[in-house]
Design a protein around this motif. Sequence first.
Motif, mmCIF file in Angstrom:
data_model
loop_
_atom_site.group_PDB
_atom_site.id
_atom_site.type_symbol
_atom_site.label_atom_id
_atom_site.label_comp_id
_atom_site.label_asym_id
_atom_site.label_seq_id
_atom_site.Cartn_x
_atom_site.Cartn_y
_atom_site.Cartn_z
ATOM 1 N N MET A 86 0.838 -1.206 0.000
ATOM 2 C CA MET A 86 0.000 0.000 0.000
ATOM 3 C C MET A 86 0.870 1.252 0.000
ATOM 4 S SD MET A 86 -2.888 -1.006 2.838
ATOM 5 C CE MET A 86 -3.641 -2.646 2.881
ATOM 6 N N ASN A 87 1.919 1.233 0.820
ATOM 7 C CA ASN A 87 2.833 2.375 0.886
ATOM 8 C C ASN A 87 3.529 2.608 -0.455
ATOM 9 O OD1 ASN A 87 2.195 2.550 3.601
ATOM 10 N ND2 ASN A 87 4.041 1.493 4.288
ATOM 11 N N GLU A 88 3.933 1.506 -1.092
ATOM 12 C CA GLU A 88 4.621 1.607 -2.379
ATOM 13 C C GLU A 88 3.686 2.187 -3.441
ATOM 14 O OE1 GLU A 88 7.975 1.512 -4.630
ATOM 15 O OE2 GLU A 88 7.851 0.890 -2.528
ATOM 16 N N LEU A 89 2.456 1.725 -3.450
ATOM 17 C CA LEU A 89 1.469 2.252 -4.395
ATOM 18 C C LEU A 89 1.226 3.742 -4.150
ATOM 19 C CD1 LEU A 89 -1.157 -0.645 -4.469
ATOM 20 C CD2 LEU A 89 0.197 0.157 -6.404
ATOM 21 N N ALA A 90 1.086 4.111 -2.875
ATOM 22 C CA ALA A 90 0.867 5.518 -2.534
ATOM 23 C C ALA A 90 2.023 6.367 -3.040
ATOM 24 C CB ALA A 90 0.713 5.668 -1.024
ATOM 25 N N TYR A 91 3.240 5.889 -2.798
ATOM 26 C CA TYR A 91 4.431 6.640 -3.224
ATOM 27 C C TYR A 91 4.461 6.802 -4.747
ATOM 28 C CZ TYR A 91 9.337 7.765 -4.025
ATOM 29 O OH TYR A 91 10.498 8.371 -4.442
ATOM 30 N N CYS A 92 4.170 5.733 -5.466
ATOM 31 C CA CYS A 92 4.189 5.787 -6.933
ATOM 32 C C CYS A 92 3.166 6.793 -7.458
ATOM 33 C CB CYS A 92 3.914 4.399 -7.515
ATOM 34 S SG CYS A 92 5.264 3.223 -7.304
ATOM 35 N N SER A 103 -3.101 12.052 -7.290
ATOM 36 C CA SER A 103 -3.143 12.349 -5.863
ATOM 37 C C SER A 103 -4.291 11.647 -5.149
ATOM 38 C CB SER A 103 -3.237 13.857 -5.639
ATOM 39 O OG SER A 103 -4.385 14.395 -6.266
ATOM 40 N N ILE A 104 -5.401 11.466 -5.853
ATOM 41 C CA ILE A 104 -6.557 10.801 -5.236
ATOM 42 C C ILE A 104 -6.237 9.345 -4.935
ATOM 43 C CG2 ILE A 104 -8.948 10.064 -5.608
ATOM 44 C CD1 ILE A 104 -9.353 12.617 -7.257
ATOM 45 N N GLU A 105 -5.690 8.652 -5.937
ATOM 46 C CA GLU A 105 -5.339 7.238 -5.760
ATOM 47 C C GLU A 105 -4.207 7.092 -4.737
ATOM 48 O OE1 GLU A 105 -6.118 3.161 -7.037
ATOM 49 O OE2 GLU A 105 -7.166 5.081 -7.233
ATOM 50 N N GLY A 106 -3.241 8.018 -4.786
ATOM 51 C CA GLY A 106 -2.140 7.962 -3.834
ATOM 52 C C GLY A 106 -2.606 8.142 -2.400
ATOM 53 N N ILE A 135 -1.229 15.898 -1.363
ATOM 54 C CA ILE A 135 -2.648 15.784 -1.019
ATOM 55 C C ILE A 135 -3.108 17.118 -0.435
ATOM 56 C CG2 ILE A 135 -2.493 13.294 -0.610
ATOM 57 C CD1 ILE A 135 -2.336 13.785 2.315
ATOM 58 N N GLU A 136 -4.425 17.264 -0.306
ATOM 59 C CA GLU A 136 -4.969 18.533 0.183
ATOM 60 C C GLU A 136 -4.574 18.777 1.639
ATOM 61 O OE1 GLU A 136 -9.304 20.823 0.565
ATOM 62 O OE2 GLU A 136 -9.143 18.857 -0.420
ATOM 63 N N LYS A 137 -4.172 20.003 1.920
ATOM 64 C CA LYS A 137 -3.707 20.365 3.257
ATOM 65 C C LYS A 137 -4.850 20.332 4.269
ATOM 66 C CE LYS A 137 -0.906 23.877 5.605
ATOM 67 N NZ LYS A 137 -0.051 25.066 5.398
ATOM 68 N N ASN A 138 -4.579 19.736 5.430
ATOM 69 C CA ASN A 138 -5.554 19.679 6.515
ATOM 70 C C ASN A 138 -4.760 19.580 7.815
ATOM 71 O OD1 ASN A 138 -7.430 18.849 8.520
ATOM 72 N ND2 ASN A 138 -8.788 17.992 6.964
ATOM 73 N N THR A 139 -4.430 20.722 8.393
ATOM 74 C CA THR A 139 -3.545 20.742 9.561
ATOM 75 C C THR A 139 -4.163 20.046 10.771
ATOM 76 O OG1 THR A 139 -4.359 22.954 10.126
ATOM 77 C CG2 THR A 139 -2.338 22.822 8.824
ATOM 78 N N PHE A 140 -5.481 20.163 10.928
ATOM 79 C CA PHE A 140 -6.140 19.521 12.068
ATOM 80 C C PHE A 140 -5.972 18.008 12.000
ATOM 81 C CE2 PHE A 140 -9.852 17.411 13.925
ATOM 82 C CZ PHE A 140 -9.804 17.903 15.224
#
Length: 242
Positions: A86-92, A103-106, A135-140
């Motif tokens: 999962m991490n590898e897919l996200a990184y790719c 970015s959505i799939e990641g 990805i979209e910023k969300n500090t909370f």
Amino acid sequence: MIRLGLDDDKEKKQSMFRRISKSLGVDKKQDEEESNEEVPTIEESEETKIITDNVIDLAEKQKKEKNQEGFKWLKAAANVGDTGAMNELAYCYLTGIGCSVDSIEGELWLRRSAESGDLWAIVDLGVRLLDGVGIEKNTFEGEKWLRVAVERRDGIATRVLGYRLLHGDSLAQNIDEGKQYLMLAAEELHELVAMRLLGIYLIRGEFFTKNIKDGEYWLKRAAENGEKVAMREWGRYLLRGL
């Protein structure tokens, strides 16, 4: 002493060349014919270009097929619960390695891994949400995930949280809490970057009460354990201070 003329000198060199060529089995006549060959025509150059283009197209096709095969196996592993896949897919997907940036799939795969409890994914998701990287910023939400990793005593997450609280970096500044987490990362979790930061802050009297002796201890300790920036800063400090 007889001085050779230019023609005699040329003839001597040619004679020597013929003897050497003969000893090597080279046919001078054939060699001269080859040297008189015509320069490749325009048609030959175009043919070479076509061949080159076909080779490039074939290489691109093979690369694409290899990437597709790689993603097939990563997804197969991810779908049966392997968080590393999962991490590898996200990184790719987030960086565009082997595919177009998505970015959505990641984010989907990174969240799946984090929700499955993978510590690396939890920290990465938290930092990406704080900074809006990929990805979209969300500090909370980013702070929430970072604190989850801190509760699990992850050294990097603890140091990152401490640093950001000290500096008010994407989080509301809270110096007391920041000091607490930075010291925890250095003293108990032995995180080398935290040791280096703590050392520098103590030497300079930044955020902490100035304490050169303790600062030197932490900066030197980080350097002795191979933290590259600490090695540089310790060397510079010994030469001319910080």
